[in-house]
Write an enzyme that holds these catalytic residues in place. Structure first.
Site, short mmCIF file in Angstrom:
data_model
loop_
_atom_site.label_atom_id
_atom_site.label_comp_id
_atom_site.label_asym_id
_atom_site.label_seq_id
_atom_site.Cartn_x
_atom_site.Cartn_y
_atom_site.Cartn_z
N HIS A 1 -6.19 -9.92 -5.66
CA HIS A 1 -5.67 -8.78 -4.90
C HIS A 1 -4.21 -9.01 -4.55
CE1 HIS A 1 -9.95 -7.87 -4.27
NE2 HIS A 1 -9.55 -6.63 -4.06
N LYS B 1 -3.32 -8.61 1.40
CA LYS B 1 -4.75 -8.64 1.78
C LYS B 1 -5.02 -9.80 2.73
CE LYS B 1 -9.43 -8.21 -0.03
NZ LYS B 1 -9.77 -7.17 0.93
N1 LIG Z 1 -14.38 -0.52 0.50
C1 LIG Z 1 -13.37 -0.20 -0.32
O1 LIG Z 1 -13.56 0.50 -1.35
C2 LIG Z 1 -12.00 -0.67 0.01
C3 LIG Z 1 -11.81 -1.38 1.15
N2 LIG Z 1 -10.56 -1.74 1.55
C4 LIG Z 1 -10.48 -2.39 2.84
O2 LIG Z 1 -9.96 -1.44 3.76
C5 LIG Z 1 -9.25 -2.12 4.79
C6 LIG Z 1 -7.84 -1.56 4.90
O3 LIG Z 1 -7.14 -1.85 3.71
P1 LIG Z 1 -5.63 -1.37 3.50
O4 LIG Z 1 -5.55 0.11 3.67
O5 LIG Z 1 -5.16 -2.00 2.25
O6 LIG Z 1 -4.93 -2.10 4.75
P2 LIG Z 1 -3.67 -1.64 5.60
O7 LIG Z 1 -3.28 -2.81 6.44
O8 LIG Z 1 -2.66 -1.01 4.69
O9 LIG Z 1 -4.26 -0.48 6.52
C7 LIG Z 1 -5.08 -0.69 7.63
C8 LIG Z 1 -4.73 0.38 8.61
O10 LIG Z 1 -5.61 0.32 9.73
C9 LIG Z 1 -4.83 0.31 10.90
N3 LIG Z 1 -5.54 -0.28 12.02
C10 LIG Z 1 -5.68 -1.57 12.34
N4 LIG Z 1 -6.35 -1.69 13.48
C11 LIG Z 1 -6.63 -0.43 13.90
C12 LIG Z 1 -7.27 0.12 15.03
N5 LIG Z 1 -7.75 -0.68 15.99
N6 LIG Z 1 -7.41 1.47 15.13
C13 LIG Z 1 -6.92 2.28 14.17
N7 LIG Z 1 -6.27 1.81 13.09
C14 LIG Z 1 -6.14 0.48 12.95
C15 LIG Z 1 -3.56 -0.44 10.52
O11 LIG Z 1 -2.52 -0.20 11.44
P3 LIG Z 1 -1.28 -1.23 11.50
O12 LIG Z 1 -0.72 -1.33 10.12
O13 LIG Z 1 -0.35 -0.58 12.46
O14 LIG Z 1 -1.85 -2.53 11.99
C16 LIG Z 1 -3.30 0.21 9.17
O15 LIG Z 1 -2.70 1.48 9.29
C17 LIG Z 1 -9.31 -3.61 4.43
O16 LIG Z 1 -10.39 -4.20 5.12
C18 LIG Z 1 -9.58 -3.58 2.92
O17 LIG Z 1 -10.19 -4.74 2.44
C19 LIG Z 1 -9.46 -1.45 0.82
C20 LIG Z 1 -9.59 -0.76 -0.37
C21 LIG Z 1 -10.88 -0.31 -0.86
O1 LIG Z 2 -7.99 -4.96 0.41
C1 LIG Z 2 -8.04 -4.34 -0.67
O2 LIG Z 2 -7.02 -3.90 -1.22
C2 LIG Z 2 -9.35 -4.10 -1.27
N1 LIG Z 2 -10.40 -4.43 -0.57
C3 LIG Z 2 -11.74 -4.27 -0.94
C4 LIG Z 2 -12.40 -5.60 -1.04
O3 LIG Z 2 -12.20 -6.46 -0.15
O4 LIG Z 2 -13.14 -5.84 -1.99
C5 LIG Z 2 -11.93 -3.38 -2.13
C6 LIG Z 2 -10.86 -3.46 -3.18
O5 LIG Z 2 -11.08 -4.59 -3.96
C7 LIG Z 2 -9.46 -3.43 -2.58
#
Ligand SMILES: NC(=O)C1=CN([C@@H]2O[C@H](COP(=O)(O)OP(=O)(O)OC[C@H]3O[C@@H](n4cnc5c(N)ncnc54)[C@H](OP(=O)(O)O)[C@@H]3O)[C@@H](O)[C@H]2O)C=CC1
Ligand SMILES: O=C(O)C1=N[C@H](C(=O)O)C[C@H](O)C1
Length: 270
Positions: A157, A161
């Site tokens: 990734h 991450k």
């Molecule tokens: N299940 C799936 O298909 C996928 C899962 N993911 C997962 O999703 C999550 C987010 O990934 P990603 O978008 O890349 O990460 P980012 O860090 O880009 O986004 C996370 C967001 O959540 C916000 N956040 C953190 N704490 C809070 C809170 N208490 N209340 C509201 N918002 C909050 C962050 O704010 P700030 O930046 O200001 O801290 C940021 O805007 C990760 O756990 C990732 O592994 C990602 C892709 C696919």
């Molecule tokens: O953090 C990410 O970017 C992603 N998180 C998920 C994971 O932990 O598997 C899904 C995807 O791989 C992207």
């Protein structure tokens, strides 16, 4: 037809903007709110503008309680503590809660299951791509058929991450463990370093790579004598996860409260 009213949590994040764009592109759903962490640079900005669209008239807020009263569903890709707190609020209000957040502890997962039992309709998955859910089915079958092959799960990734192994790698490990009728927790090797000795038969190994802007690559290797099977998935765009999350929200609207997986949504659960 009434549209499902959705709030995106983590609106300023990589997945937040993908989720906003996916909602804007789908029939049957509408964005009614956008949430982010207090102090986030996204607070006050228009959700559409953040996602590279025309303005939607939905400013990003840090006040979950006020927004949840106007919504049917939350799409939440944030952080474990935020997802647990939102699950409790979803239970109190009988909302749909789609959780993509990874890196949850066992306690976090127990709290999320409790919220499902207490009235929320939750779909939680380490990966919302239909292709990845299909891959878990293949991995389970391959691990069962090739019972004495060594299973290794490799993931790469982007360098932002924060959790490892990825939620998807753990889903793939769980699928292999199901195929072998063993517990992943008791049979996984998450780290190797130094003089490890030979590989213990029956274990499921994990390897984690981080770098650049890789969206998400996963490979499951089944290694036997004189042959190796490699099952691969490469994500090319976060739209695959966001579209899956919207699909899960629409599906959950027809379900009873509880905790569901993406395999349930796609009709691939046992
Ligand atoms: N299940 C799936 O298909 C996928 C899962 N993911 C997962 O999703 C999550 C987010 O990934 P990603 O978008 O890349 O990460 P980012 O860090 O880009 O986004 C996370 C967001 O959540 C916000 N956040 C953190 N704490 C809070 C809170 N208490 N209340 C509201 N918002 C909050 C962050 O704010 P700030 O930046 O200001 O801290 C940021 O805007 C990760 O756990 C990732 O592994 C990602 C892709 C696919
Ligand atoms: O953090 C990410 O970017 C992603 N998180 C998920 C994971 O932990 O598997 C899904 C995807 O791989 C992207």
């Amino acid at each position: 037809m009434t549209r499902l009213r959705i709030i995106v949590a983590g609106a300023g994040g990589r997945m937040g903007v993908a989720n906003i764009a996916a909602i804007a592109a789908h029939d049957g759903v509408e964005l009614v709110g956008a949430l982010d962490r207090s102090g986030s640079a996204a607070i006050g900005k228009d959700a559409g503008t953040l996602a590279g669209l025309d303005a939607l008239g939905v400013p990003v807020s840090d006040d979950a309680t006020a927004l949840l009263d106007q919504a049917d569903a939350i799409i939440d890709f944030t952080a474990p503590a935020a997802s647990v707190a939102l699950a409790r609020q979803a239970a109190a209000k009988g909302l749909i809660h789609i959780i993509g957040t990874t890196g949850c502890t066992e306690d976090d997962d127990d709290a999320i299951a409790d919220a499902g039992a207490a009235g929320a309709r939750i779909v939680k998955s380490g990966n919302f791509s239909p292709g990845m859910v299909a891959l878990t089915v293949l991995v389970e079958k391959a691990a069962r058929a090739l019972a004495d092959y060594d299973v290794e799960v490799l993931e790469m990734h982007h360098n932002r991450k924060v959790d490892a192994p990825s939620g998807t790698a753990l889903m793939l490990g769980e699928a292999a463990a199901r195929g072998r009728n063993i517990s992943l927790k008791d049979n996984s090797v998450r780290v190797r370093d130094g003089h490890t000795g030979p590989r213990e038969a029956g274990t499921i190994g994990f390897a984690t790579l981080r770098g650049g802007n890789v969206i998400g690559d996963h490979m499951v290797i089944l290694a036997g004598q004189s042959e190796r099977i490699e099952l691969n998935h490469r994500a090319q765009d976060r739209t695959i996860y966001a579209n899956g999350a919207v699909k899960a929200a629409l599906w959950a609207a027809g379900q009873q409260p509880g905790l569901y997986s993406m395999a349930d949504v796609l009709g691939l659960a046992d």
